[in-house]
Design an enzyme around this catalytic site. Structure first.
Site, mmCIF file in Angstrom:
data_model
loop_
_atom_site.group_PDB
_atom_site.id
_atom_site.type_symbol
_atom_site.label_atom_id
_atom_site.label_comp_id
_atom_site.label_asym_id
_atom_site.label_seq_id
_atom_site.Cartn_x
_atom_site.Cartn_y
_atom_site.Cartn_z
ATOM 1 N N HIS B 66 -40.640 -17.519 2.600
ATOM 2 C CA HIS B 66 -41.624 -16.645 2.665
ATOM 3 C C HIS B 66 -42.942 -17.430 2.374
ATOM 4 O O HIS B 66 -43.130 -17.889 1.360
ATOM 5 C CB HIS B 66 -41.537 -15.502 1.370
ATOM 6 N N ARG B 68 -46.265 -16.179 2.630
ATOM 7 C CA ARG B 68 -47.030 -15.358 2.319
ATOM 8 C C ARG B 68 -48.435 -15.025 2.870
ATOM 9 O O ARG B 68 -49.204 -14.443 2.529
ATOM 10 C CB ARG B 68 -47.321 -15.636 0.471
ATOM 11 N N ASP B 311 -34.658 -18.656 1.081
ATOM 12 C CA ASP B 311 -35.444 -17.539 0.589
ATOM 13 C C ASP B 311 -36.522 -17.970 -0.138
ATOM 14 O O ASP B 311 -36.772 -17.197 -1.394
ATOM 15 C CB ASP B 311 -34.485 -16.715 -0.070
HETATM 16 ZN ZN LIG Z 1 -34.087 -10.565 1.718
#
Ligand SMILES: [Zn+2]
Lengths: 324, 442
Positions: B66, B68, B311
């Site tokens: 991520h 962002r 993640d």
């Molecule tokens: Zn997830």
């Protein structure tokens, strides 16, 4: 007294897990002593003069707030009521900022009621004063459990030479805790405390209202109230939140009452005419019938009285010795 | 001519190959120019890297990051996140689609890839959303994203589960036309309403609403059957329970085309950390029990779980400095991933560096259908683009003392000491990280 007890308790009371059996008994004994003094004409003790106690309540609970306030005032503390209801963390000041503000104001103790489990633990990391958990989400409510244990001990030791049970634990006492265990902070604290004091605890609830991890708790489980009440010395009824019905925890209020409510008929199945406790406020006709709530075995109002003594004892033991 | 090439090159001497052979390796003109037994290559004009005994691995590829951006540049940007990736030994990352706006159009995925190139710390691939706005209702423009400059092959509504069975079926079928894969965040939404942590002994004690293992396992069971039915490729994000491992093992034995990932944190941390009520340990799926951790390690070692994916989920400080139930889910992952893997898989003898090269480079590049010309996920041999990293596996370092490029600090390992550190990262021959620091500071 203070030099004996000062080092005994931790700085905070966040969970019953913070207390050993001996510390718990000390709190009950201290409450007993303070209750005697409170019965005297002069109700105020100078112990906490000059100390500041903050009631920080994010949830509406007039009864608990007033109980703590009365306790603090009887010990001559300055009390600040900080009602933060509605100012959830998403809008307005964060819990951390509030903690820092209270510390800057010189709070010696913060009594926190909050809808989030663990809020008191968080607060304790951010403040130098003592934190007393007055109910955090569905986690714990330690002073409620202490006042319940105090009430039970007093009543099962009515005999004058037993001195209200001072020094004693609750070995051999059978307690049924009935209702929404899953969402109950009162139940969690009571399970820890009553079992630590030697009582035998049975949880009575529909399986949907018991946590999946309950297998690890020092309790027996029953889905059958009629059967469980037989050997009980104490029945502790929990308040039921009707909105639980929406999440399919039980089919209807009527079915809940029929299976897990306390009425005179069910009470009669108790062989030992059990004492009735309820943390309040009660839903008459839902988890407890009006007749039971008002019966001679009901200690619901006495719990309120004892609540002040217990909270005095906790404040006294947490704060009393620091400048003594 | 020769001199120009050599002066732009590096000699890594006496490094351990993934197969644990001591070798010399010359990087030149962006590719692996020479490989020979240790001590046999002379520096010439190459810059010699003090690397004796260091572990050489292919550049790592993260299938689940991520970054962002766009939308939450206060937490991370593509620039800071890809720099963090390089510090962690990654030469390619896949940026998840749950940005604002959601990466559900060609425009957004192309912007993500472009910003990654401008930053230049590692290659940034875009993951496309499966459904418009991650709402789980209507398919996003999967074809447009696949055929865009971003060449999206991995599609995911990560953060949310594609819970509608029919939408999931259609998505699996549809992406077959461009060899895409649906990466499912397996979480039954009804079973996890208000969920805060793993449902079990600890949640019962803490009074935090439980996130039951079955909410993950039921979706995985359904999806492997759907993938079998339509003959499609399915990838399971962040597998967290021993039951999920069993279902995936069964599906693979049955010949179903499913791959799976595990995060570093699910290989090391357990739900007992929630007892601190410190939301630095709040993540979705939640930290599970020690039994789950052990099952995940075994599954990663034996290949039931194909890859490690971080993640990496940065959050601003205020999203974690609050009550547990108010806090955001997610933890940083890129910078300490390899150290956590060394701690949880290598130090205890469960796995070895050759297997870790497969799980963290070759396999994720394969699942993401990363183009071979990028050099990602390829066995280190002469002529391939030089995406390689060097790790000092002998040291143990306090995480709090290690350099971080992330804009956020929600690092669950911050109080720990972990083994190993990535000291050098090369992206197609360019030195991105040297001595554990960015060559081009942010
Ligand atoms: Zn997830």
């Amino acid at each position: 007294m203070s030099d004996v007890v000062t080092p005994v308790l931790k700085r905070h009371l966040l969970s019953i897990d913070d207390l050993t059996r001996e510390q718990a008994i000390l709190i009950l004994d201290t409450a007993d002593e303070l209750a005697r003094i409170s019965d005297a004409p002069i109700k105020k003790l100078p112990t906490l003069r000059g100390r500041t106690v903050v009631n920080l309540f994010y949830e509406d609970s007039t009864r608990t707030r007033i109980s703590f306030e009365a306790a603090a005032k009887r010990l001559s503390a300055d009390v600040i009521n900080f009602s933060a209801k509605g100012s959830s963390v998403s809008k307005g000041e964060s819990l951390k900022d509030t903690a820092l503000t209270l510390q800057a104001m010189g709070a010696d103790a913060v009594i926190l009621r909050h809808s989030a489990s663990g809020a008191a633990h968080r607060l304790a990391e951010w403040t130098k004063g003592s934190v007393i958990n007055a109910g955090d989400g569905t986690h714990e409510h330690p002073t409620q459990a202490l006042l319940d244990a105090f009430t039970i001990r007093k009543h099962l030791n009515k005999n004058p030479e037993q001195n209200g049970g001072v020094g004693a634990d609750l070995t051999g006492v059978n307690v049924a805790i009935v209702g929404d265990i899953l969402h109950s902070r009162v139940a969690r604290s009571n399970v820890l405390l009553l079992s630590r004091l030697g009582a035998k605890v049975t949880l009575v609830a529909p399986p949907t209202l018991l946590p999946v991890g309950v297998s690890d708790w020092p309790v027996s489980i029953s889905y059958d109230f009629n059967n469980a009440i037989g050997e009980c010395d104490v029945v502790m009824m929990l308040r039921l939140q009707l909105e639980r019905m929406k999440s399919a925890f039980f089919p209807s209020a009527r079915e809940y009452s029929r299976l897990f409510g306390l009425d005179m008929e069910r009470l009669a199945k108790g062989k030992k005419s059990p004492l009735i406790l309820h943390p309040g406020p009660i839903n008459r006709g839902l988890e407890i019938s009006a007749e039971c709530a008002d019966s001679a075995d009901s200690l619901i109002l006495e719990q309120v009285t004892n609540g002040v003594s217990i909270r005095m004892a906790v404040l006294y033991l947490l704060l009393g010795g620091a400048d003594a | 001519m020769t001199q120009r090439i050599e002066s732009s090159g590096y000699l890594l001497s006496s490094v351990l190959s993934p197969e644990q052979e001591l070798i010399d390796i010359r990087i030149s003109n962006g590719v692996i120019a020479e490989i020979a037994s240790a001590g046999s290559l002379t520096p010439g004009a190459s810059v010699t890297i003090e690397s004796a005994g260091m572990q050489l691995l292919p550049g790592l590829v993260d299938l689940h990051t991520h970054l962002r951006e766009p939308g939450r540049e206060d937490a991370e940007t593509i620039r800071t996140g890809s720099a963090a990736a390089a510090l962690g030994g990654f030469t390619a990352v896949h940026a998840m689609a749950n940005t604002d706006p959601v990466a559900d159009t060609a425009g957004v995925v192309e912007q993500v890839v472009r910003l990654g190139r401008e930053a230049g710390y590692c290659d940034v691939y875009a993951v496309g959303a499966v459904t418009q706005g991650l709402e789980g209702l209507a398919l996003a423009e999967l074809g447009a994203m696949a055929h865009s400059m971003a060449q999206v092959r991995v599609f995911s509504d990560d953060g949310k589960c594609v819970s509608d069975s029919l939408v999931m079926r259609r998505a699996l079928e549809y992406v077959k036309q461009f060899d895409g894969v649906i990466a499912q965040h397996a979480q039954d939404p009804r079973l996890t309403e208000m969920a805060q942590m793993n449902e079990g002994i600890i949640s019962a004690k803490l009074g935090l609403t439980g996130w039951p293992a079955v909410a993950e396992e039921a979706i995985i069971a359904r999806d492997v059957l759907l993938a079998e039915h339509v003959g499609a490729r399915l990838h399971i994000c962040h597998v967290s329970t021993s039951g999920s491992v069993e279902i995936i093992r069964w599906a693979k034995a049955r010949g179903i085309n499913v791959t799976a990932e595990v995060t570093p944190h699910h290989l090391l941390l357990t739900d007992s950390l929630a007892e601190t009520y410190n939301p630095i340990y709040k993540v979705n799926p939640p930290l599970r029990t020690n039994e789950d951790v052990l099952a995940l390690r075994t599954a990663l070692a034996d290949g039931t779980i194909d890859i490690v994916a971080t993640d990496h989920a940065p959050h601003p400080r205020e999203s974690k400095e609050c009550e547990w139930s108010e806090a955001a889910n997610g933890m940083l992952g890129l910078e300490n991933a390899l150290s956590v893997i060394q701690e949880s898989m290598i130090e205890n003898g469960l796995s070895n560096w050759k297997t870790i090269a497969e799980r963290m480079s070759y396999a994720p590049a394969r699942i993401g259908r990363v183009d071979a010309s990028s050099g990602h996920g390829q066995i280190i041999k002469v002529g391939v683009p030089a995406n390689v990293i060097l790790i000092d596996t002998k040291i143990r370092r306090k995480v709090s003392e290690m350099k971080s490029a992330s804009k956020s600090s929600n690092n669950p390992y911050i109080d720990r000491t972990l083994p190993g550190q990535v000291l050098y990262t090369f992206l197609r021959g360019e030195m991105i990280v040297a001595n554990g620091e960015l060559v081009r500071p942010l």
